[in-house]
Design a protein around this motif. Structure first.
Motif, mmCIF file in Angstrom:
data_model
loop_
_atom_site.group_PDB
_atom_site.id
_atom_site.type_symbol
_atom_site.label_atom_id
_atom_site.label_comp_id
_atom_site.label_asym_id
_atom_site.label_seq_id
_atom_site.Cartn_x
_atom_site.Cartn_y
_atom_site.Cartn_z
ATOM 1 N N LEU A 229 0.840 -1.210 0.000
ATOM 2 C CA LEU A 229 0.000 0.000 0.000
ATOM 3 C C LEU A 229 0.874 1.259 0.000
ATOM 4 N N THR A 239 -3.911 6.644 -3.022
ATOM 5 C CA THR A 239 -3.916 5.394 -2.256
ATOM 6 C C THR A 239 -4.568 4.320 -3.119
ATOM 7 N N GLN A 241 -6.820 2.350 -2.188
ATOM 8 C CA GLN A 241 -8.271 2.421 -1.956
ATOM 9 C C GLN A 241 -8.923 3.432 -2.911
ATOM 10 N N VAL A 260 -8.608 -3.844 1.850
ATOM 11 C CA VAL A 260 -7.601 -2.789 2.024
ATOM 12 C C VAL A 260 -7.782 -2.107 3.386
ATOM 13 N N LYS A 264 -5.143 -2.095 6.612
ATOM 14 C CA LYS A 264 -4.704 -0.878 7.307
ATOM 15 C C LYS A 264 -5.036 -0.950 8.790
#
Length: 341
Positions: A229, A239, A241, A260, A264
């Motif tokens: 990531l 990102t 995402q 995702v 995180k």
């Protein structure tokens, strides 16, 4: 809201609760000096007396670990010849009953039953499947699959195949195999390579190659994905995402975004799920029950902290204002404290 998920700075160094070990970040701890027989007698009195004494049910079941609750179920059956499950179902009702049943069901069995419920009837409840398969460790997924096989004599992956389709199906089935890499070492070069593969398969080309996203996000280890990531943002300026949200749609987008988010921060993901279950006009009690019970011995303290950080009021006060009666009393006990006070 977006800023929480966009911040990758602290990501690689913060501990992950993905490995889902029962531990000191839960709100429910094993009771010291526990006596299953004694608890079984107290529950029997509470249930058999004139009018069920709900307070006793709540106090006992929210102050024992899941393993201890299983011992109580055994002692209860030995003493009465009946199951505690049947007696709770016969003596309570509604959301309160559902929550007590969740508390006395072993975690893998509970997960399995939630998956079964999501697959039953018209229209699969994809949000439940997405939450469970994105947030559980491979070990937990294998455990729920074993229960599924015992109870139905069928393989979960085969039954799931009949319920879902397309790229979403490919991703969900990969997760449902419980074969995500579980190693804890990070290969920086591999992370850079995967990040470039994802960038080339999405942002960089016309049309998205979903299969690359599925392979990487459903199979790499959590520490490896965390590094990926970070590398992705270095290459793309966005990102991962944000890229998934921009490039994809429907259930596949929802599933990959959930993965995702869990990579995180599992607690932040569940804080968001709890908030969504209570906001607006109605309450989604089954999600509320599932998150509160399944995380109560794992990371509910961290979920509470994330909830407060995100929404500026406590999970406790959200439950207080959204629920009622014995159902609320039980949830508040599981929650275990008010972060506003």
């Amino acid at each position: 809201m977006a800023s929480l998920w966009d911040d990758l700075d602290s990501l690689v160094n913060t501990p992950s609760s993905f490995s889902a070990k029962t531990g000191d970040r839960g709100t429910i701890k094993p009771k010291a000096g526990f006596d299953a027989g004694e608890d079984a007698v107290a529950l029997r009195k509470a249930i058999e007396g004139l009018g069920t004494t709900e307070k006793t049910l709540i106090d006992i079941l929210t102050h024992r670990s899941s393993a201890q609750r299983q011992q109580i179920c055994e002692a209860y059956q030995e003493a009465t010849g009946r199951t505690l499950l049947d007696d709770i179902k016969g003596d309570t009702g509604g959301d309160f009953e559902d929550l007590l049943v969740a508390l006395i069901t072993p975690p893998a069995v509970y997960d399995c039953h939630e998956v079964m419920r999501a697959m039953k009837g018209a229209g699969t409840k994809d949000s439940v499947l997405i939450e469970i398969f994105a947030s559980r460790s491979p070990e937990q997924i294998r455990a729920l699959s074993d229960v599924y096989l015992q109870e139905t004599e069928k393989k979960l992956t085969l039954d799931l195949k009949g319920e879902v389709s397309g790229d979403y199906s490919k991703a969900l089935l990969l997760l449902a195999q419980g074969s995500r890499d579980e190693s804890t070492t990070v290969d920086d070069e591999k992370a850079k390579e995967d990040a470039k593969t994802l960038y080339d398969a999405g942002e960089k080309k016309w049309g998205t190659d979903e299969s690359k996203f599925i392979d990487i996000l459903c199979q790499r280890s959590i520490p490896q994905l965390r590094q990926t990531l970070v590398e992705y943002k270095n290459i793309s300026g966005k990102t991962l995402q944000q890229s998934i949200e921009g490039e994809m749609s429907g259930e596949l987008e929802e599933l990959l975004v959930a993965i995702v988010k869990c990579v995180k921060s599992v607690p932040a993901y569940f804080a968001e799920r709890l908030y969504q279950s209570m906001k607006g006009g109605g309450t989604d009690e089954s999600t509320l029950n599932r998150v509160m019970v399944s995380r109560s011995e794992i990371d509910l303290l961290d979920i509470r902290a994330e909830f407060k950080k995100l929404y500026e009021y406590s999970l406790h006060s959200a439950i207080e204002s959204d629920c009622g009666g014995n159902y609320k009393k039980t949830l508040v006990k599981i929650c275990g404290g008010d972060d506003d006070s």
